[in-house]
Design a protein around this motif. Structure first.
Motif, PDB file in Angstrom:
ATOM      1  N   GLN A 217     -58.981  19.141 -19.999  1.00  0.00           N
ATOM      2  CA  GLN A 217     -58.759  19.660 -21.347  1.00  0.00           C
ATOM      3  C   GLN A 217     -58.661  18.533 -22.366  1.00  0.00           C
ATOM      4  OE1 GLN A 217     -55.323  22.205 -21.635  1.00  0.00           O
ATOM      5  NE2 GLN A 217     -55.542  22.553 -23.838  1.00  0.00           N
ATOM      6  N   GLU A 218     -57.931  17.468 -22.010  1.00  0.00           N
ATOM      7  CA  GLU A 218     -57.817  16.330 -22.930  1.00  0.00           C
ATOM      8  C   GLU A 218     -59.174  15.683 -23.169  1.00  0.00           C
ATOM      9  OE1 GLU A 218     -55.583  11.976 -23.250  1.00  0.00           O
ATOM     10  OE2 GLU A 218     -55.209  13.277 -21.527  1.00  0.00           O
ATOM     11  N   PHE A 219     -59.981  15.578 -22.125  1.00  0.00           N
ATOM     12  CA  PHE A 219     -61.327  15.010 -22.293  1.00  0.00           C
ATOM     13  C   PHE A 219     -62.128  15.857 -23.276  1.00  0.00           C
ATOM     14  CE2 PHE A 219     -65.807  14.693 -21.392  1.00  0.00           C
ATOM     15  CZ  PHE A 219     -66.017  13.342 -21.233  1.00  0.00           C
ATOM     16  N   ASN A 220     -62.100  17.160 -23.093  1.00  0.00           N
ATOM     17  CA  ASN A 220     -62.885  18.051 -23.952  1.00  0.00           C
ATOM     18  C   ASN A 220     -62.452  17.940 -25.411  1.00  0.00           C
ATOM     19  OD1 ASN A 220     -64.323  19.007 -21.739  1.00  0.00           O
ATOM     20  ND2 ASN A 220     -62.853  20.663 -21.344  1.00  0.00           N
ATOM     21  N   GLU A 221     -61.160  17.714 -25.634  1.00  0.00           N
ATOM     22  CA  GLU A 221     -60.639  17.624 -27.001  1.00  0.00           C
ATOM     23  C   GLU A 221     -60.943  16.279 -27.660  1.00  0.00           C
ATOM     24  OE1 GLU A 221     -56.527  18.382 -26.484  1.00  0.00           O
ATOM     25  OE2 GLU A 221     -56.764  20.565 -26.216  1.00  0.00           O
TER      26      GLU A 221
ATOM     27  N   CYS B 236     -68.381  21.435 -21.837  1.00  0.00           N
ATOM     28  CA  CYS B 236     -66.946  21.237 -21.594  1.00  0.00           C
ATOM     29  C   CYS B 236     -66.724  21.052 -20.101  1.00  0.00           C
ATOM     30  CB  CYS B 236     -66.151  22.465 -22.084  1.00  0.00           C
ATOM     31  SG  CYS B 236     -66.077  22.624 -23.872  1.00  0.00           S
ATOM     32  N   LEU B 237     -65.849  20.133 -19.785  1.00  0.00           N
ATOM     33  CA  LEU B 237     -65.545  19.904 -18.381  1.00  0.00           C
ATOM     34  C   LEU B 237     -64.581  20.961 -17.869  1.00  0.00           C
ATOM     35  CD1 LEU B 237     -64.975  16.022 -18.056  1.00  0.00           C
ATOM     36  CD2 LEU B 237     -67.100  17.330 -17.968  1.00  0.00           C
ATOM     37  N   SER B 238     -64.927  21.524 -16.714  1.00  0.00           N
ATOM     38  CA  SER B 238     -64.014  22.412 -16.001  1.00  0.00           C
ATOM     39  C   SER B 238     -64.470  22.479 -14.555  1.00  0.00           C
ATOM     40  CB  SER B 238     -63.983  23.818 -16.618  1.00  0.00           C
ATOM     41  OG  SER B 238     -65.210  24.479 -16.410  1.00  0.00           O
TER      42      SER B 238
ATOM     43  N   VAL C 210     -62.967  11.162 -15.098  1.00  0.00           N
ATOM     44  CA  VAL C 210     -61.684  11.830 -15.349  1.00  0.00           C
ATOM     45  C   VAL C 210     -60.841  11.840 -14.078  1.00  0.00           C
ATOM     46  CG1 VAL C 210     -60.591  14.046 -15.875  1.00  0.00           C
ATOM     47  CG2 VAL C 210     -62.493  13.227 -17.276  1.00  0.00           C
ATOM     48  N   LEU C 211     -61.442  12.171 -12.961  1.00  0.00           N
ATOM     49  CA  LEU C 211     -60.707  12.178 -11.690  1.00  0.00           C
ATOM     50  C   LEU C 211     -60.182  10.788 -11.354  1.00  0.00           C
ATOM     51  CD1 LEU C 211     -62.971  14.499  -9.496  1.00  0.00           C
ATOM     52  CD2 LEU C 211     -60.763  15.057 -10.534  1.00  0.00           C
ATOM     53  N   ARG C 212     -61.035   9.783 -11.578  1.00  0.00           N
ATOM     54  CA  ARG C 212     -60.640   8.411 -11.274  1.00  0.00           C
ATOM     55  C   ARG C 212     -59.460   7.975 -12.149  1.00  0.00           C
ATOM     56  NH1 ARG C 212     -65.737   5.846  -9.894  1.00  0.00           N
ATOM     57  NH2 ARG C 212     -66.287   6.527 -11.989  1.00  0.00           N
ATOM     58  N   ALA C 213     -59.477   8.389 -13.418  1.00  0.00           N
ATOM     59  CA  ALA C 213     -58.422   7.984 -14.342  1.00  0.00           C
ATOM     60  C   ALA C 213     -57.142   8.790 -14.133  1.00  0.00           C
ATOM     61  CB  ALA C 213     -58.908   8.154 -15.783  1.00  0.00           C
ATOM     62  N   THR C 214     -57.275   9.999 -13.623  1.00  0.00           N
ATOM     63  CA  THR C 214     -56.124  10.902 -13.493  1.00  0.00           C
ATOM     64  C   THR C 214     -55.356  10.679 -12.193  1.00  0.00           C
ATOM     65  OG1 THR C 214     -57.307  12.574 -14.772  1.00  0.00           O
ATOM     66  CG2 THR C 214     -55.412  13.317 -13.485  1.00  0.00           C
TER      67      THR C 214
ATOM     68  N   LYS D 119     -52.339  21.262 -12.164  1.00  0.00           N
ATOM     69  CA  LYS D 119     -52.061  21.135 -13.592  1.00  0.00           C
ATOM     70  C   LYS D 119     -52.535  19.781 -14.123  1.00  0.00           C
ATOM     71  CE  LYS D 119     -48.269  21.272 -16.945  1.00  0.00           C
ATOM     72  NZ  LYS D 119     -46.792  21.345 -17.147  1.00  0.00           N
ATOM     73  N   ARG D 120     -52.299  18.727 -13.347  1.00  0.00           N
ATOM     74  CA  ARG D 120     -52.708  17.398 -13.797  1.00  0.00           C
ATOM     75  C   ARG D 120     -54.222  17.321 -13.986  1.00  0.00           C
ATOM     76  NH1 ARG D 120     -51.536  12.883  -9.639  1.00  0.00           N
ATOM     77  NH2 ARG D 120     -49.473  13.853  -9.730  1.00  0.00           N
ATOM     78  N   ILE D 121     -54.976  17.901 -13.042  1.00  0.00           N
ATOM     79  CA  ILE D 121     -56.438  17.865 -13.135  1.00  0.00           C
ATOM     80  C   ILE D 121     -56.926  18.690 -14.320  1.00  0.00           C
ATOM     81  CG2 ILE D 121     -58.576  18.535 -11.981  1.00  0.00           C
ATOM     82  CD1 ILE D 121     -57.218  17.862  -9.313  1.00  0.00           C
ATOM     83  N   PHE D 122     -56.400  19.911 -14.466  1.00  0.00           N
ATOM     84  CA  PHE D 122     -56.852  20.779 -15.550  1.00  0.00           C
ATOM     85  C   PHE D 122     -56.504  20.194 -16.917  1.00  0.00           C
ATOM     86  CE2 PHE D 122     -56.886  24.967 -12.886  1.00  0.00           C
ATOM     87  CZ  PHE D 122     -58.033  24.506 -12.252  1.00  0.00           C
ATOM     88  N   GLU D 123     -55.305  19.618 -17.037  1.00  0.00           N
ATOM     89  CA  GLU D 123     -54.919  19.009 -18.319  1.00  0.00           C
ATOM     90  C   GLU D 123     -55.784  17.798 -18.639  1.00  0.00           C
ATOM     91  OE1 GLU D 123     -50.749  18.204 -18.052  1.00  0.00           O
ATOM     92  OE2 GLU D 123     -50.166  20.253 -18.618  1.00  0.00           O
ATOM     93  N   ALA D 124     -56.189  17.058 -17.615  1.00  0.00           N
ATOM     94  CA  ALA D 124     -57.064  15.905 -17.843  1.00  0.00           C
ATOM     95  C   ALA D 124     -58.430  16.350 -18.358  1.00  0.00           C
ATOM     96  CB  ALA D 124     -57.221  15.112 -16.549  1.00  0.00           C
TER      97      ALA D 124
END
Length: 336
Positions: free
Chosen positions: A285-289, A296-298, A243-247, A278-283
Motif C-alpha cells: 500500500q505504501e509503495f502504491n501511494e 498497483c501492487l497487490s 518491496v519484499l526485500r525492503a520489508t 499486515k506488514r506485507i500488505f502495508e508495504a
C-alpha cells in the motif's frame, strides 16, 4: 670445491629470496674461513645489507649510497674489491668500519655483467685472500645471480597460478550464484530457495524454533502484460521483489518460484501470521501511494505457521501455503 658444489645444488633448489640469503651467508663464510659474510642487494641506487653471518653484528638491514661503500664499488666497477688492510684503502669508509671487527675484506659482485648485489667476506685481522678463494667466492656469486633469477621466475609463476586460481574460484562462485538467482529480480530462484530454505528450516526445528512460510501470487500480472506489454509486467515483478526485500529481514529467505509466484521462509518470527500478512500488505500500500505506476501492487498470500514438531518437508509446507493462497484468491475474484 666440494663446499661450493653443495652450495650450488642448494641454490638450485631455493624458491625464495630468504632461502638464497641463508645459503649464501653460510656458504660464503665456509668457503674462505672468514669471520663474517654479508649479502648485499642493489636497491634504487643504494646498497642494502640484506643479511649477514658474522662473529659480531655488522650492517644488516642498513642502506648506504653506492658511491660510499665497498659493495657499491664492486657493483659499479663490475669487479672484485680485494682489500688486505681496510685502513690503507680509500674505497673503504673508515668511520663506518671502526666500530666493527673488520680489518681486511673481499667484495665480489653478484653478476658481473649487470650487478644486482654483492657478497662480502671479512676478517678480524689483516689478510689477503688467495686467487682461489676469490674465484670460489665469485663462483658462488655467479650461482647466486642464477638462483635469484630462478626465484623471480618461480615467484611470477606462483603469482600467475594464484591469480588464475582466484579467477577460476571467482568464476565458479559467479556461476553458482547465477544458478541459484532469478535473473529478473536478483532474488533466489526456485533451486536457490530450496538450497537455502531447507537447511534453515531443519536447523530451526532442531533448535525448537518455529517458522512462518508464505506463498505469494502477484495479482493482475496477466492483465498488465496484456494491456501494457511484458516490459511493464517485468517492472511490476521487480517492484514486488524490491518491496519484499525492503520489508522483510535480511535473515528471511525470499525466492521467486517463477512467473508471478514468490515464497518466503521466516525463521524465529518476530510476530505471528497476521503480523506478517499486515506488514506485507502495508508495504504494498505504501509503495502504491508513493510511486507513479500504471499498476498497483497487490498479492494473494497463503501463510502457515510451522512448529518445531511439524514433520512436513519444505515442499509439503509450500504446497499447503499454496492451497491457502488459492483459497484467498477464490474468495476475492478481482485479485486474479
Amino acid at each position: 670445491m666440494e663446499r661450493l658444489m653443495r652450495a650450488v645444488q642448494e641454490l638450485s633448489m631455493a624458491r625464495t629470496l630468504p632461502d638464497v640469503q641463508r645459503i649464501v651467508r653460510t656458504s660464503a663464510r665456509e668457503l674462505t674461513g672468514c669471520d663474517g659474510a654479508t649479502f648485499i642487494l642493489r636497491d634504487n641506487g643504494k646498497c642494502f645489507y640484506a643479511d649477514e653471518d658474522a662473529i659480531e653484528p655488522l650492517w644488516k638491514g642498513m642502506r648506504f649510497p653506492m658511491e660510499a661503500c665497498v659493495s657499491g664499488w664492486a657493483m659499479l666497477n663490475k669487479d672484485a674489491a680485494v682489500i688486505p688492510d681496510i685502513y690503507q684503502d680509500d674505497r673503504v669508509p673508515h668511520e663506518a668500519y671502526r666500530p666493527t671487527f673488520v680489518k681486511s675484506m673481499v667484495m665480489v659482485p653478484i653478476r658481473t655483467l649487470d650487478p644486482i648485489g654483492a657478497i662480502g667476506n671479512y676478517w678480524s685481522y689483516e689478510r689477503e685472500p688467495s686467487e682461489k678463494e676469490i674465484g670460489l667466492l665469485q663462483a658462488l656469486a655467479d650461482s647466486t645471480s642464477i638462483a635469484m633469477e630462478n626465484v623471480q621466475v618461480y615467484t611470477e609463476l606462483e603469482d600467475r597460478v594464484r591469480d588464475r586460481t582466484a579467477d577460476l574460484e571467482k568464476a565458479k562462485a559467479e556461476i553458482h550464484q547465477l544458478s541459484i538467482s532469478d535473473e529478473l529480480t536478483g532474488l533466489l530462484n526456485r533451486r536457490g530457495f530450496f538450497l537455502l530454505a531447507q537447511p534453515a528450516l531443519e536447523l530451526a526445528k532442531r533448535n525448537a524454533h518455529s517458522c512462518l512460510v508464505a506463498f505469494l501470487d502477484v495479482n493482475g500480472l496477466k492483465r498488465v502484460n496484456d494491456i501494457h506489454g511484458h516490459e511493464i509486467g517485468d517492472e511490476l515483478i521487480r517492484d514486488v521483489a524490491d518491496v519484499l526485500r525492503a520489508t522483510l529481514r535480511k535473515s528471511d529467505i525470499i525466492g521467486r518460484m517463477g512467473g508471478d509466484e514468490f515464497c518466503v521462509l521466516v525463521c524465529e518470527p518476530e510476530g505471528d501470521l497476521p503480523v506478517l500478512r499486515k506488514r506485507i500488505f502495508e508495504a504494498f500500500q505504501e509503495f502504491n501511494e508513493t510511486h507513479d505506476r500504471v499498476y498497483c501492487l497487490s498479492a494473494s498470500v497463503g501463510l502457515i505457521h510451522v512448529w518445531p514438531a511439524d514433520s512436513c518437508t519444505l515442499e509439503q509446507l509450500l504446497a499447503r501455503a499454496d492451497e491457502l493462497m488459492y483459497e484467498e484468491k477464490r474468495e476475492a475474484p478481482g485479485r486474479r
